[in-house]
Design an enzyme around this catalytic site. Sequence first.
Site, short mmCIF file in Angstrom:
data_model
loop_
_atom_site.label_atom_id
_atom_site.label_comp_id
_atom_site.label_asym_id
_atom_site.label_seq_id
_atom_site.Cartn_x
_atom_site.Cartn_y
_atom_site.Cartn_z
CG MET A 34 -1.91 -1.18 1.16
SD MET A 34 -3.40 -0.92 2.13
CE MET A 34 -2.73 -0.70 3.75
N GLY A 35 2.16 1.11 -0.33
CA GLY A 35 3.04 2.27 -0.40
C GLY A 35 3.54 2.71 0.96
CG LEU A 37 7.21 1.50 -0.82
CD1 LEU A 37 7.97 1.21 -2.13
CD2 LEU A 37 6.29 0.34 -0.47
CG HIS A 38 8.53 0.24 6.05
ND1 HIS A 38 8.80 -1.11 6.05
CD2 HIS A 38 7.19 0.35 6.30
CE1 HIS A 38 7.70 -1.78 6.31
NE2 HIS A 38 6.70 -0.92 6.46
N GLY A 40 11.13 -2.81 5.42
CA GLY A 40 10.40 -4.08 5.41
C GLY A 40 9.92 -4.41 4.00
CG HIS A 41 6.91 -1.97 2.16
ND1 HIS A 41 6.84 -0.85 2.94
CD2 HIS A 41 5.68 -2.55 2.21
CE1 HIS A 41 5.62 -0.73 3.43
NE2 HIS A 41 4.89 -1.75 3.02
CD GLN A 156 -1.90 -8.87 4.19
OE1 GLN A 156 -2.74 -7.99 4.33
NE2 GLN A 156 -0.64 -8.59 3.86
CB VAL A 179 12.41 -5.58 8.12
CG1 VAL A 179 13.56 -4.59 8.30
CG2 VAL A 179 12.73 -6.59 7.02
CB SER A 189 3.01 2.42 6.24
OG SER A 189 3.59 1.51 5.33
P1 AMP Z 1 1.47 -2.92 3.50
O1 AMP Z 1 2.01 -1.89 2.59
O2 AMP Z 1 1.49 -2.53 4.94
O3 AMP Z 1 0.13 -3.46 3.04
O4 AMP Z 1 2.45 -4.15 3.42
C1 AMP Z 1 2.81 -4.72 2.19
C2 AMP Z 1 3.58 -5.97 2.46
O5 AMP Z 1 4.74 -5.66 3.23
C3 AMP Z 1 2.78 -7.00 3.28
O6 AMP Z 1 3.05 -8.30 2.76
C4 AMP Z 1 3.34 -6.82 4.67
O7 AMP Z 1 3.24 -7.99 5.46
C5 AMP Z 1 4.79 -6.50 4.35
N1 AMP Z 1 5.44 -5.80 5.47
C6 AMP Z 1 4.98 -4.72 6.13
N2 AMP Z 1 5.81 -4.39 7.13
C7 AMP Z 1 6.82 -5.30 7.11
C8 AMP Z 1 7.99 -5.50 7.89
N3 AMP Z 1 8.30 -4.71 8.92
N4 AMP Z 1 8.81 -6.54 7.58
C9 AMP Z 1 8.51 -7.36 6.54
N5 AMP Z 1 7.41 -7.22 5.74
C10 AMP Z 1 6.59 -6.20 6.04
#
Ligand code: AMP
Length: 283
Positions: A34-35, A37-38, A40-41, A156, A179, A189
Amino acid sequence: MNPLPPVITSKKEMATWSESKRSLGLTVGFVPTMGALHQGHLALVELAARKSDIVVVSIFVNPAQFGPSEDYESYPRTLTTDLEALASHSVAVVFAPNAAEMYEDRLTTIHVSGITEPLCGASRPGHFDGVTTVVAKLLNIVRPHLAVFGEKDYQQLATVRKMVKDLDMDCLIVGAPTVREPDGLAMSSRNTYLSPLERAQAPVIRRALLQAQELAGTNTPEQVERMTRETITRGGGRVDYCSCLNALTLSAVTDFSSPVVLATTVFFGKTRLIDNIVINEKT
Ligand code: AMP
């Protein structure tokens, strides 16, 4: 600076682009986001790049997975900085449709039962229907060979795996480890919403989950849940849920004889943070 990755906003153009790569025999890896981005993404992008020839990242704040009183309107939208972050990674294209392009006049919803009922399914009614419906659509449009999801959103990931298996979708679902910031807070995010005090308090979630892993040796799941809640509450968080469940089926457990996920959601002020730990994980 590396050039920014190209952006596609049309479903048809995205599908045509992907098909052209598949027909060349290239494998397509996909990271839906969903953008905002950090790291983790970006770790998901790196994993996808290691496992496939080319990587597609989607950036779409999905209205269907937000409840009426949730943060859909205020969710951070940072497309330019997201593209800059992706420029230094091997991303072939970014798919960034708007909501009208994605949904038009949709009457179809994908519902996975059972594993969507506890945890976030109970506290965010309709959330997982929004997730599975958008993920199914994205997989149909991008047609990747594999898609990477974070273990941070444990339920999820489990739900998407189940959908793909039940619907015989031809895509490998890969889980990626969470991460964390140096103090243990899972990157999110939504961390940008935290006040300085809340940000200082939030790492208690990780400390409590690590403590739970130790406590599991000599306590029941119920006792571990109670002590974890107490630790987080003392640290300034308001626990929404904190539950030990079977790590595969997300059904209730009475002991730690098989792998158990301890999943929690905690509010700091209005910010809802989620994290988990797997106890007795088979390696
Ligand atoms: P989101 O943008 O929050 O919908 O996340 C997109 C993808 O990034 C999803 O598969 C999340 O599980 C993954 N994600 C979000 N935060 C982290 C993180 N800290 N470490 C690893 N993956 C993450």
